[in-house]
Design a protein around this motif. Structure first.
Motif, mmCIF file in Angstrom:
data_model
loop_
_atom_site.group_PDB
_atom_site.id
_atom_site.type_symbol
_atom_site.label_atom_id
_atom_site.label_comp_id
_atom_site.label_asym_id
_atom_site.label_seq_id
_atom_site.Cartn_x
_atom_site.Cartn_y
_atom_site.Cartn_z
ATOM 1 N N ASP A 301 -38.920 30.612 -28.729
ATOM 2 C CA ASP A 301 -38.594 29.291 -28.189
ATOM 3 C C ASP A 301 -37.788 28.535 -29.236
ATOM 4 O O ASP A 301 -37.672 28.975 -30.392
ATOM 5 C CB ASP A 301 -39.863 28.526 -27.826
ATOM 6 C CG ASP A 301 -39.624 27.505 -26.708
ATOM 7 O OD1 ASP A 301 -38.457 27.325 -26.308
ATOM 8 O OD2 ASP A 301 -40.599 26.889 -26.238
ATOM 9 N N VAL A 304 -41.486 24.179 -31.881
ATOM 10 C CA VAL A 304 -42.920 24.052 -31.665
ATOM 11 C C VAL A 304 -43.367 22.704 -32.219
ATOM 12 O O VAL A 304 -42.905 22.279 -33.277
ATOM 13 C CB VAL A 304 -43.702 25.210 -32.334
ATOM 14 C CG1 VAL A 304 -43.468 25.236 -33.840
ATOM 15 C CG2 VAL A 304 -45.187 25.100 -32.048
ATOM 16 N N GLN A 305 -44.240 22.039 -31.453
ATOM 17 C CA GLN A 305 -44.824 20.790 -31.944
ATOM 18 C C GLN A 305 -46.303 21.027 -32.243
ATOM 19 O O GLN A 305 -46.657 21.490 -33.310
ATOM 20 C CB GLN A 305 -44.609 19.676 -30.907
ATOM 21 C CG GLN A 305 -43.144 19.412 -30.610
ATOM 22 C CD GLN A 305 -42.685 18.022 -31.050
ATOM 23 O OE1 GLN A 305 -43.334 17.330 -31.804
ATOM 24 N NE2 GLN A 305 -41.526 17.618 -30.554
ATOM 25 N N GLY A 307 -48.135 23.274 -30.706
ATOM 26 C CA GLY A 307 -48.390 24.712 -30.592
ATOM 27 C C GLY A 307 -49.233 25.102 -29.405
ATOM 28 O O GLY A 307 -49.564 26.286 -29.242
ATOM 29 N N THR A 309 -48.521 25.347 -26.165
ATOM 30 C CA THR A 309 -47.865 26.280 -25.239
ATOM 31 C C THR A 309 -47.871 27.701 -25.795
ATOM 32 O O THR A 309 -48.138 28.671 -25.069
ATOM 33 C CB THR A 309 -46.424 25.821 -24.967
ATOM 34 O OG1 THR A 309 -46.438 24.530 -24.355
ATOM 35 C CG2 THR A 309 -45.715 26.798 -24.042
ATOM 36 N N ILE A 310 -47.585 27.856 -27.085
ATOM 37 C CA ILE A 310 -47.583 29.193 -27.684
ATOM 38 C C ILE A 310 -48.984 29.786 -27.653
ATOM 39 O O ILE A 310 -49.164 30.990 -27.379
ATOM 40 C CB ILE A 310 -47.032 29.125 -29.122
ATOM 41 C CG1 ILE A 310 -45.527 28.843 -29.080
ATOM 42 C CG2 ILE A 310 -47.309 30.423 -29.880
ATOM 43 C CD1 ILE A 310 -44.871 28.757 -30.436
ATOM 44 N N VAL A 329 -39.793 30.470 -33.674
ATOM 45 C CA VAL A 329 -39.141 29.227 -33.249
ATOM 46 C C VAL A 329 -38.138 28.854 -34.339
ATOM 47 O O VAL A 329 -38.355 29.141 -35.516
ATOM 48 C CB VAL A 329 -40.144 28.078 -33.028
ATOM 49 C CG1 VAL A 329 -41.106 28.389 -31.891
ATOM 50 C CG2 VAL A 329 -40.903 27.745 -34.303
ATOM 51 N N GLY A 332 -39.848 24.266 -36.658
ATOM 52 C CA GLY A 332 -41.287 24.049 -36.737
ATOM 53 C C GLY A 332 -41.572 22.599 -37.074
ATOM 54 O O GLY A 332 -41.576 22.208 -38.249
ATOM 55 N N TYR A 339 -49.845 22.653 -37.649
ATOM 56 C CA TYR A 339 -49.694 24.072 -38.002
ATOM 57 C C TYR A 339 -51.038 24.708 -38.361
ATOM 58 O O TYR A 339 -51.201 25.933 -38.276
ATOM 59 C CB TYR A 339 -48.721 24.227 -39.175
ATOM 60 C CG TYR A 339 -49.274 23.777 -40.503
ATOM 61 C CD1 TYR A 339 -49.932 24.676 -41.343
ATOM 62 C CD2 TYR A 339 -49.161 22.460 -40.929
ATOM 63 C CE1 TYR A 339 -50.448 24.280 -42.566
ATOM 64 C CE2 TYR A 339 -49.675 22.038 -42.138
ATOM 65 C CZ TYR A 339 -50.317 22.952 -42.957
ATOM 66 O OH TYR A 339 -50.830 22.540 -44.156
#
Length: 403
Positions: A301, A304-305, A307, A309-310, A329, A332, A339
């Motif tokens: 993708d 990522v914010q 995370g 969805t991942i 991604v 990040g 994270y």
């Protein structure tokens, strides 16, 4: 005499050209005075012939000057400036394999006692005037945006030979539309800030953006800048070939939008497309297309914010039989240290690898923690800058002599 003493050197060629033209003028004048009926046209013809001789002499000198100027361009390095958040990338660009093509520029970012900015471009006459200038910017810190714009405006006004902006991450891109009255599309407003840059030599300023969130945002940039959209995915593919050449790889996308954008970059791998479904207030992700069974699946993708969805994609892929799940991604973001949700915890199955670039300052702080590995953007930026110089007729020196 010039030919006999100095030969056919380029610097004396204009003098020889003037001499030949002048000889033709005098020959025609002598011929005219031999016949009475030709004398009347001598005055008019003499002026035009003299102009022709002078024109040839001048053009020869200009030609010699242009050749010397182009020769000097070949040896000129590109001067790379950056904001504090991008100093690491700028340093890597100037110390990489093409280091002789780049020169580091510096800016003093200070403040007066009242907190207002006190900015100074060091050695501006030597590093900006008549030079190829690049500024690597970051909009991740709102408090630093004005200071960077002030420097970019100053560069445009201080006679650079060319000027280019590199913006590794366009953070306002996630707010690109208005779904109800009162919302503000900050992506459009951020683009306006660049649109008001002063005119730079050579026309609109190129602004290089890596994996902008929505491709249509390129049309938010209108007048003074031209967006150049590039991707970090080729760097990730290099990492796949280097570190995972023996794995049975498949590429997964969290939604159809990501698949339409990135799937064409992975023609050699099986593609898996996930989709989001809602059941009342609950959202779930399921596999819409492809089979992950027995594969090492990489979720790809643009950013990522938190995370979430991942994480949901990982669960769906593992449930469907994926041997291992990793992710890539370009950006990040990880607000509020999100994270940490990907770091090893007892009882939770983690991503095997999590690749990202250093487009966001926070990414460099998590390199090597848990599954995280940062892929530097500097080699890609350096290649782009060299291509930009080449396309515009300037080939930076690659000799062993320092610039």
């Amino acid at each position: 005499n010039q030919r006999r003493v100095h030969g056919d050197s380029l610097s004396n060629r204009p003098i020889r050209m003037f001499g030949r033209a002048a000889s033709r003028v005098f020959a025609r004048v002598r011929s005219a005075f031999q016949s009475p009926w030709k004398r009347a046209g001598v005055a008019a013809g003499l002026g035009s012939l003299a102009s022709m001789a002078l024109s040839r002499f001048t053009s020869g000198r200009v030609c010699a000057h242009e050749q010397g100027r182009m020769q000097s361009n070949v040896e000129e390095p590109t001067v790379v400036f950056s904001c504090n958040a991008m100093n690491c990338i700028a340093d890597q660009v100037c110390t990489g394999e093409n280091s002789k093509c780049f020169q580091r520029g510096s800016v003093s970012w200070a403040h007066f006692a009242d907190g207002s900015p006190n900015i100074f471009v060091n050695d501006i006459k030597q590093t900006v005037w008549g030079k190829h200038v690049v500024f690597i910017a970051s909009l991740s810190d709102p408090s630093d945006i004005f200071n960077q714009l002030a420097v970019m405006y100053a560069f445009c006004r201080n006679h650079p030979k060319s000027f280019e902006i590199v913006l590794p991450f366009f953070p306002h891109g996630t707010m690109e539309r208005v779904s109800r009255e009162g919302e503000i599309a900050t992506a459009d407003i951020a683009a306006w800030m660049f649109d008001n840059l002063p005119n730079a030599p050579g026309g609109p300023v190129p602004i290089v953006i890596y994996d902008i969130h929505a491709l249509q945002e390129r049309f938010y940039f209108r007048n003074a800048v031209v967006p150049v959209l590039v991707s970090g995915v080729p760097l990730f593919k290099e990492e796949l070939l280097k570190s995972h050449s023996h794995d049975k790889i498949a590429i997964a996308f969290p939604d159809d939008g990501a698949a339409k954008r990135f799937a064409k970059m992975f023609p050699e791998y099986p593609i898996i497309i996930c989709g989001k479904r809602r059941d009342g207030d609950k959202r779930s992700i399921s596999i819409e297309e492809g089979n992950p069974t027995g594969h090492h699946v990489f979720i790809v993708d643009d950013l990522v914010q938190s995370g979430g969805t991942i994480r949901e994609c990982q669960a769906a892929l593992e449930k469907a039989g994926a041997q291992a799940v990793s992710a890539y991604v370009t950006h990040g973001v990880f607000p509020k240290d999100s994270y940490k949700s990907f770091l090893p915890v007892d009882g939770r199955k983690n991503l095997k690898h999590f690749y990202l670039t250093d487009s966001c300052p926070a990414a460099r702080q998590i390199d090597g923690q848990g599954p995280f590995k940062v892929i530097p953007l500097a080699p890609s930026i350096a290649r782009h800058l060299l291509e930009f110089r080449s396309v515009n007729g300037f080939s930076p020196s690659t000799s062993n002599n320092p610039p």
